[in-house]
Design an enzyme around this catalytic site. Structure first.
Site, mmCIF file in Angstrom:
data_model
loop_
_atom_site.group_PDB
_atom_site.id
_atom_site.type_symbol
_atom_site.label_atom_id
_atom_site.label_comp_id
_atom_site.label_asym_id
_atom_site.label_seq_id
_atom_site.Cartn_x
_atom_site.Cartn_y
_atom_site.Cartn_z
ATOM 1 C CB CYS A 108 -0.963 -0.078 1.191
ATOM 2 S SG CYS A 108 -2.340 1.035 1.046
ATOM 3 C CD GLU B 34 -1.079 -6.175 5.629
ATOM 4 O OE1 GLU B 34 -0.916 -6.624 4.490
ATOM 5 O OE2 GLU B 34 -1.119 -4.955 5.879
ATOM 6 C CG HIS C 48 -3.637 -3.806 3.477
ATOM 7 N ND1 HIS C 48 -2.606 -3.300 4.239
ATOM 8 C CD2 HIS C 48 -4.267 -2.748 2.943
ATOM 9 C CE1 HIS C 48 -2.639 -1.976 4.182
ATOM 10 N NE2 HIS C 48 -3.637 -1.620 3.388
#
Ligand code: XMP
Length: 518
Positions: free
Chosen positions: A91, A179, A177
């Site tokens: 990002c 994660e 993202h």
């Protein structure tokens, strides 16, 4: 101990510590540092990879954090991967890299792109190897890369460029993202990144227990330091596990202190005593302080004000105990989540003031679990052979029931009302064996009075909210949908109280809500 293989640069995203957690789930240790500390660390360490986190900054903002000066962003040398680290920007991290190499980062959307998005991946690129071409990801950004830098190719697309790579595959960027659990293939993407970086597995709970013991011993057990170590225990999984880790190495030096704050759930002190006993803790001191807390918090309504008043009393009790035992150290079971949300992790913003984070003590304070998430602490508890009642225990916030009188003044009566209501709902969940499906139950008294009818009479009474959430790490959570019969049973049971006329069920996910109401 092996050298740390991954450096995560924290630009302040709410998800940064989740990157660390996911890497650990994949078996790899990492260190998370704010950008200001990176150059010094890189002078003395050569990681295999660097991950640049997301951020709440825009790269166009004045004062937005930059790439570390010493970051080596040149192409990989032809003769091998091992001489140089790989870089992955997530990002904001990707946007910083794109700008650095001469690409364009724009604000194409009026609003932040936020939530689930669909992307198409170039599965020939090693970062996306073995992943379906079309997949769902989690996005949370305002800026996007609108023109790639020279020598970079786009390796994923959604409404625009969703990922990029340089030609030698050592500088990579992902706009979404990986994660966050809502990115379906996120873990696989990070695994591919670890493989590309040549990382090997170097994390397991037993190692971590020894690491924590060593870290604490190195500080408190210098030959001249004979002082006691005070550990605040709440009976929950974090502090009990920490006590179980430290008890064998600190012995009589360790004094465990539990505070009966007056905001605990029914029978909680008895359970705490049982749990600490089975964790091998001998020196437990229980301090009855309900009156002190209620006196200070009495009739407060504002959430942050309550938290701050709770902290004051909490701190003063520990200060008295530190003086009484002439302790030199205070240890707490603060987790990564607590640190992130109280705005103490690198650059992240404050969501809530946690009762035990950021307090200043006259003695040294240690937070050995500061980089861990709840589920990881549960793993440590299992590795220590602690009973199920500890490692499966649902969390409960330090300020306890004081946070569950919401929009109404804190009074003894209101606290007692939520204590009983919590017991009623918990018993129903136990009866249906639902506790194992739910990560946390919150029953709160709402400051919304309304009209009801009981026994043909008008009643103007309180409302309760019931909120059950399911989560892995408490950074994100979803509401648990009870079956109709359970909703009815809970509603009937709670409205038996003469002053309760309405029960609301709250299914709002986190974000945008948080787990607790305040
Ligand atoms: P939120 O409401 O921030 O909660 O989504 C995440 C987890 O943290 C717990 N929590 C606290 N725990 N002191 C604590 O020890 C606090 O001040 C505090 N505030 C929230 C919350 O119950 C949930 O498990």
């Amino acid at each position: 101990m092996n050298e740390i293989q991954i450096l995560v640069v924290d630009y302040g995203s709410q998800y940064t510590l989740i990157i660390g957690r996911t890497l650990r789930e994949l078996g790899v240790r990492s260190i998370i540092l704010p950008p200001k500390k990176v150059d010094l660390w890189l002078k003395n360490n050569i990681p295999k990879a660097i991950i640049l986190s997301g951020s709440n900054w825009s790269v166009h903002d004045d004062g937005a954090p930059e790439l570390p000066k010493s970051l080596d962003v040149t192409d990989l040398p032809k003769d091998g991967v091992n001489k140089k680290y790989l870089i992955l920007g997530i990002c904001y991290g990707m946007q910083l890299l794109a700008r650095k190499f001469g690409g364009n980062v724009d604000k194409p959307h009026e609003h932040r792109e936020y939530g689930p998005a669909k992307v198409t991946l170039n599965t020939k690129h090693p970062l996306f190897k073995g992943i379906p071409e079309k997949t769902e990801v989690w996005a949370s950004h305002g800026d996007t890369v609108t023109k790639l830098p020279k020598n970079f190719i786009s390796i994923a697309s959604s409404s625009g460029i969703a990922a990029m790579s340089n030609k030698t595959n050592n500088v990579l960027g992902i706009q979404f993202h990986p994660e966050v659990v809502h990115t379906k293939e996120g873990k696989k993407i990070l695994q591919n990144f670890l493989t590309l970086s040549g990382c090997s597995i170097d994390w397991n709970p037993k190692n971590l227990i020894q690491q924590i013991q060593k870290e604490v011993l190195d500080i408190v057990d210098k030959p001249k330091q004979k002082q006691k170590v005070i550990l605040g225990v709440s009976g929950g999984v974090d502090s009990t596990t920490l006590a179980a880790i430290l008890a064998p190495v600190l012995g009589k030096k360790l004094i465990c202190i539990a505070i009966d704050t007056g905001g605990l759930r029914k029978n909680e002190i008895e359970e705490l005593k049982k749990n600490t006993k089975s964790a091998g803790i001998k020196n437990l001191v229980v301090i009855k302080a309900g009156e002190k807390f209620i006196k200070n918090i009495f009739i407060t309504i504002d959430g942050e004000e309550k938290r701050s008043k709770f902290r004051e009393v909490y701190k003063s009790i520990f200060e008295t105990q530190i003086a009484k035992y002439k302790a030199g150290f205070i240890v707490q079971g603060t987790l990564a989540t607590d640190i992130i949300e109280s705005g103490k992790a690198g650059e992240s913003v404050m969501i809530k003031t946690h009762h035990n984070v950021g307090l200043t003590w006259k003695v040294e304070d240690l937070h050995p679990l500061r980089n861990l998430f709840k589920y990881e602490v549960r793993e440590l508890a299992r590795a220590l052979n602690l009973p199920k009642t500890i490692y499966e225990r649902n969390p409960f916030p330090g300020p306890g029931l004081y946070l569950r009188v919401v929009g109404a003044p804190v009074t003894k009566e209101n606290i007692e009302l939520v204590r009983e209501a919590d017991k009623t709902v918990s018993d129903i969940l136990k009866k249906y064996n639902l506790s194992k499906n739910i990560s946390q139950l919150i029953v709160a008294l709402l400051g919304v009075n309304s009209v009801g009818v009981k026994g043909d009479e008008r009643v103007y009474g309180h409302s309760l909210a019931v909120r059950a959430v399911v989560t892995v790490d408490f950074m994100t959570a979803r509401g648990y949908y009870f079956k109709e019969e359970i909703i009815n049973e809970i509603t009937n049971a709670l409205t038996k109280h003469k002053n309760i006329v309405r029960v609301f069920f709250d299914l709002t996910p986190k974000p945008p809500a948080t787990t607790e109401f305040e």
